[in-house]
Design an enzyme around this catalytic site. Structure first.
Site, PDB file in Angstrom:
ATOM      1  N   ASP A 236      -4.986  22.444  -3.993  1.00 46.42           N
ATOM      2  CA  ASP A 236      -6.224  22.837  -3.331  1.00 46.42           C
ATOM      3  C   ASP A 236      -7.440  22.178  -4.004  1.00 46.42           C
ATOM      4  O   ASP A 236      -8.337  21.664  -3.334  1.00 46.42           O
ATOM      5  CB  ASP A 236      -6.324  24.369  -3.384  1.00 46.42           C
ATOM      6  CG  ASP A 236      -7.533  24.869  -2.641  1.00 46.42           C
ATOM      7  OD1 ASP A 236      -7.593  24.659  -1.421  1.00 46.42           O
ATOM      8  OD2 ASP A 236      -8.431  25.448  -3.290  1.00 46.42           O
TER       9      ASP A 236
ATOM     10  N   LYS B 194     -10.122  19.256  -2.672  1.00 51.37           N
ATOM     11  CA  LYS B 194     -11.584  19.419  -2.700  1.00 51.37           C
ATOM     12  C   LYS B 194     -12.281  18.243  -3.372  1.00 51.37           C
ATOM     13  O   LYS B 194     -13.284  17.742  -2.869  1.00 51.37           O
ATOM     14  CB  LYS B 194     -11.952  20.725  -3.411  1.00 51.37           C
ATOM     15  CG  LYS B 194     -11.625  21.964  -2.576  1.00 51.37           C
ATOM     16  CD  LYS B 194     -11.835  23.231  -3.383  1.00 51.37           C
ATOM     17  CE  LYS B 194     -11.516  24.447  -2.559  1.00 51.37           C
ATOM     18  NZ  LYS B 194     -11.367  25.652  -3.371  1.00 51.37           N
TER      19      LYS B 194
END
Ligand code: ADP
Ligand code: ASP
Ligand code: MG
Length: 813
Positions: free
Chosen positions: A676, A680
């Site tokens: 994750d 980003k």
């Protein structure tokens, strides 16, 4: 003398006819009451004739339907004792009708003369039943056929009135008319020889206007099924408002361009005598309605109404020899006029290389044949190309007397249509400058009308139409926020945000009028089964202006549908990171589609939930700054986990708690593995202008390989228990050095990496609380002291408010 006309819906059935009676019973003056056929009967008659002429016996079923409509009304309107004589008269008329249709059936063709005869039955029957009903109700009524009052030429289907004779006939008849009420069938007329003719579809209005002018009535009342002439057709534009006062010319222009509430020729005879027209609603007689008179000041408005005509085709004649051939336009228009086709719109480029006209779809075949024949020689010698046709179009027109003295109206019109991705096929502005017309695709009518109405009549209120996919943690918070802020947005930001569709993985619902957000859950439970393809299809079909697809899921399949939305000019707002962190080419193509189709693609919540990270970055870049280095803690979930994990808790329990409080992705391995965070930093790097792939990012995961390989949430959590001592070691190593564990993302010199770090006291990251995120941007303008954004970076509420902010950004776009 008062003149009232009641249209098809107003006399469609017994209860409506009873309303009509109560309206006229209120008047003490002498009245002429012109009536249409029962609503829909004219179409049925034409349909029956078409069937009969094409040899289809089902025309008899249509006659039975017509009979039933009239018998039903009679049975309700009259006492049983009076019914039989009325029914037998109606039956004998219908028998005549049947004989005519049988003739058409046997011969296998029809003529416009026969069509006029057949179609007259609608008004003949309705006026007979209505006049008898008035008498039964004790009114002093009588019936006078329009055929005996209005004299026309023999142009069947659309006859021209002989005003001199008609006026004389009307005046002499009404001079001696003693009955208080005279019921007259609209639409029907006759030639001097007595052959049945009609005045064109919608022609009952005209009948009333002709008689009003002949008798110099004090006013003409048109009673219909809407409360006046509206700023746009109220059946298509919910926000349309009644125009209370309008000039004859404006009304004529609006009606010519499709506002069928008044039949265009109606205005001419009364304008001549300056008889005011008032349009009223039979179903809401207390409403003011619209007054049409000579001069109005336009209420200070430039645009008075927007109207449209459907079923239009464009016919273009062009070719290299166009300039050299004299009288082309003359011959072109003569040809069209000889075959009786009416030209709705004309445009010619100043280069004179082409002439283009708008005509009704139904006339295309005949027009093409005639024009190609007329220019046979020029086409054969390659001076002209054969006529080019484009069908399934519509005309949308802005109308207003005062438009000529204002600049910028057409600019605003075209900009509004352009922004909504409505393709303009042709443009025309009448020399009177009372009208600006555009030709667009038929499928865009509703969107165009609503967008233009919003731009010209709704004091800058912009409507946003949302289609919300996913209503779990984030989605339900978003819907609650939208509900709570609805009034504020409307009042302060002039944004009317409506949710038109909602779907989760099980059910979906749509409501074109806007879903009531207080009850969306109940409505969704009762919705239809989710079907992703059907969802997209529906969004496209609705074709609403300012449509926004909102993705609150973390689903890859849904992320793969964005291109479909964007290429239909539907904006996309998403918290789902999959699309922006997929292959660079895909990310790029989504951004390009957004530009090409003028549909914003916003994903602020992909990084730092509601924190304005991407928006800030965008502003740095557009102002010419360049990103050199990014350092960040980007996982609210991992931050929460490492802030709460110590030697008196277990790693398993803390992760569980993070999941329960909505700080993790639905699948927590995505957070814990660092994927994750990698996504980003990838998105940040890409938005900074660097071309990078997910595989290029170095990811030093702290999770044991076995935990990374688990295939279910259960197994994953079990593995956390198993490796508790490893996690405790990580904690101890940091604590021994007085450091805190932080999962850090870094981007420098075009390279990115993510991983767990021991952060010493005094470092910018050391004091990050709870689920906070922090981003440090080192740029050309912020070389030593970075630009820092910090705050809660996870959680349903803040993510929802980030999505909310993106929606509002589109509203202000
Ligand atoms: P009637 O049968 O009473 O003659 P019509 O159907 O001919 O009624 O005309 C009324 C209809 O005109 C309305 O129901 C509405 O759909 C349509 N219409 C189109 N444009 C406008 C407009 N600008 N204002 C009001 N009505 C309009
Ligand atoms: N009945 C005719 C029509 O439907 C005329 C009218 O209603 O004005 O066109
Ligand atoms: Mg009408």
């Amino acid at each position: 003398m008062k003149l009232l006309k009641f249209g098809g819906t107003s006399v469609a059935n017994a209860p409506n006819i009873q309303r009509v009676k109560s309206i006229i019973a209120n008047n003490q003056d002498k009245q002429v009451v012109v009536v249409s056929a029962f609503g829909g009967v004219t179409d049925l008659l034409l349909n029956a004739l078409e069937l009969a002429a094409s040899g289809d016996v089902s025309y008899r079923e249509v006659i039975a339907q017509i009979e039933a409509r009239h018998f039903d009304a009679i049975k309700t309107l009259f006492p049983v004792t009076a019914q039989s004589s009325i029914i037998s008269k109606v039956k004998s008329e219908l028998n005549e009708l049947e004989t005519l249709l049988e003739g058409a059936f046997l011969i296998g063709e029809t003529t416009s003369r026969l069509s006029d005869k057949v179609v007259s039955y609608g008004e003949l029957l309705s006026s007979y039943i209505i006049s008898e009903y008035f008498k039964t109700e004790g009114l002093d009524a009588s019936l006078k056929s329009g055929r005996e009052l209005i004299v026309t030429n023999a142009n069947f289907g659309n006859a021209s009135v002989d005003f001199k004779t008609t006026n004389a006939v009307c005046q002499s008849f009404f001079k001696d008319q003693n009955h208080q009420i005279t019921v007259v069938p609209g639409f029907v007329a006759a030639t001097a020889k007595g052959d049945a003719t009609t005045l064109g579809r919608g022609g009952s209005d005209y009948t009333a206007a002709i008689i009003a002018a002949a008798l110099e009535a004090e006013k003409l009342e048109i009673w219909t099924d809407v409360s006046g002439l509206f700023t746009a057709n109220p059946k298509l534009v919910k926000q349309a408002k009644c125009v209370t006062h309008i000039s004859y010319e404006e009304a004529m222009e609006l009606s010519h361009f499709g506002a069928k509430v008044i039949y265009p020729p109606t205005i001419q005879p009364v304008l001549h005598k300056q008889i005011p027209i008032i349009i009223k609603n039979t179903f809401e007689p207390e409403k003011e309605g619209t007054l049409i008179t000579k001069n109005t000041n336009g209420g200070g408005k430039t645009v008075r109404g927007i109207s449209h005509i459907e079923h239009i085709s464009l016919l273009s004649l062009e070719g290299p020899g166009m300039v050299g051939i004299p009288g082309i336009s003359k011959r072109f228009f003569e040809t069209i006029s000889t075959i009786g086709v009416s030209v709705v719109l004309i445009t010619q480029a100043s280069s004179e290389h082409s002439i283009c006209i708008g005509i009704a779809d139904k006339d295309v075949e005949k027009a093409v044949q005639a024009v190609n024949e007329a220019f046979e020689y020029e086409i054969a010698s390659n001076k002209l190309h054969p006529v080019v046709v484009e069908s399934n179009l519509a005309i949308v027109a802005l109308v207003g007397d005062n438009m000529k003295s204002h600049q910028g109206l057409s600019g605003k019109m075209f900009a509004t249509l352009g922004k909504n991705n409505v393709n303009i096929r042709a443009i025309a502005q009448g020399a009177s400058e009372r009208n600006i017309s555009t030709v667009i695709n038929k499928v865009d009518i509703k969107k165009a009308l609503n967008a233009l109405h919003e731009a010209f009549f709704e004091e800058n209120t912009k409507q946003l139409n949302l289609f919300v996919m996913g209503c779990g943690n984030v989605g339900s918070k978003l819907l609650a926020q939208l509900e709570q802020q609805h009034k504020y947005l409307k009042k302060e930001l002039k944004l009317n945000v409506r949710v038109i569709g909602i779907s989760n993985s099980k059910k979906m619902i749509f409501d074109e009028g806007g879903i009531a957000l207080t009850q969306w859950k109940t409505a969704l439970d009762a919705g239809e089964k989710t079907d992703r393809a059907a969802f997209i299809q529906k969004v496209k079909e609705l074709n609403l202006r300012n449509s926004i697809f909102v993705d609150n899921t973390a689903n890859a399949e849904i992320a793969s549908t964005y291109s479909d939305y964007l290429s239909n000019s539907i904006s996309v707002v998403t918290c789902n990171k999959i699309a922006c962190s997929s292959e660079y080419q895909n990310y790029l193509s989504l951004k390009q589609l957004a530009k090409k189709y003028n549909a914003p693609f916003l994903f602020e919540t992909n990084v730092g939930a509601g924190l304005p990270i991407l928006d800030t970055l965008k502003h740095l870049i557009v102002s010419g700054d360049k990103v050199k280095k990014i350092q960040a803690v980007l996982s609210g979930s991992l931050n929460f986990v490492f802030n709460n994990f110590n030697n008196s808790t277990t790693f398993h329990d803390v992760v569980k708690q993070a999941q329960e409080q909505g700080y993790t992705e639905p699948d927590p391995t995505i957070d814990l593995s660092g994927v994750d965070v990698a996504r980003k930093i990838l998105i940040l790097a890409r938005e900074s202008g660097y071309q990078l792939e997910l595989e290029d990012i170095e990811n030093n995961s702290f999770l044991p390989e076995e935990s990374l390989q688990t295939s279910s949430n259960e197994d994953f959590f079990a593995s956390l228990v198993k490796f508790e001592s490893d996690f405790q070691k990580l904690y101890k190593s940091a604590a021994d050095k007085n450091c805190k564990l932080k999962y850090v993302a870094q981007f420098e010199d075009g390279k990115a990496k993510v991983g767990l770090q021991e952060i010493p006291q005094g470092h910018d990251f050391y004091n990050l609380e709870g689920s906070d995120n922090i981003v440090l941007f080192y740029t050309e303008r912020y070389p030593q002291q970075p630009l820092i954004i910090k705050g809660a970076g996870a959680g349903a509420d803040v993510t929802a408010s980030g999505i909310f902010a993106d929606i509002v950004r589109i509203g202000n776009f």
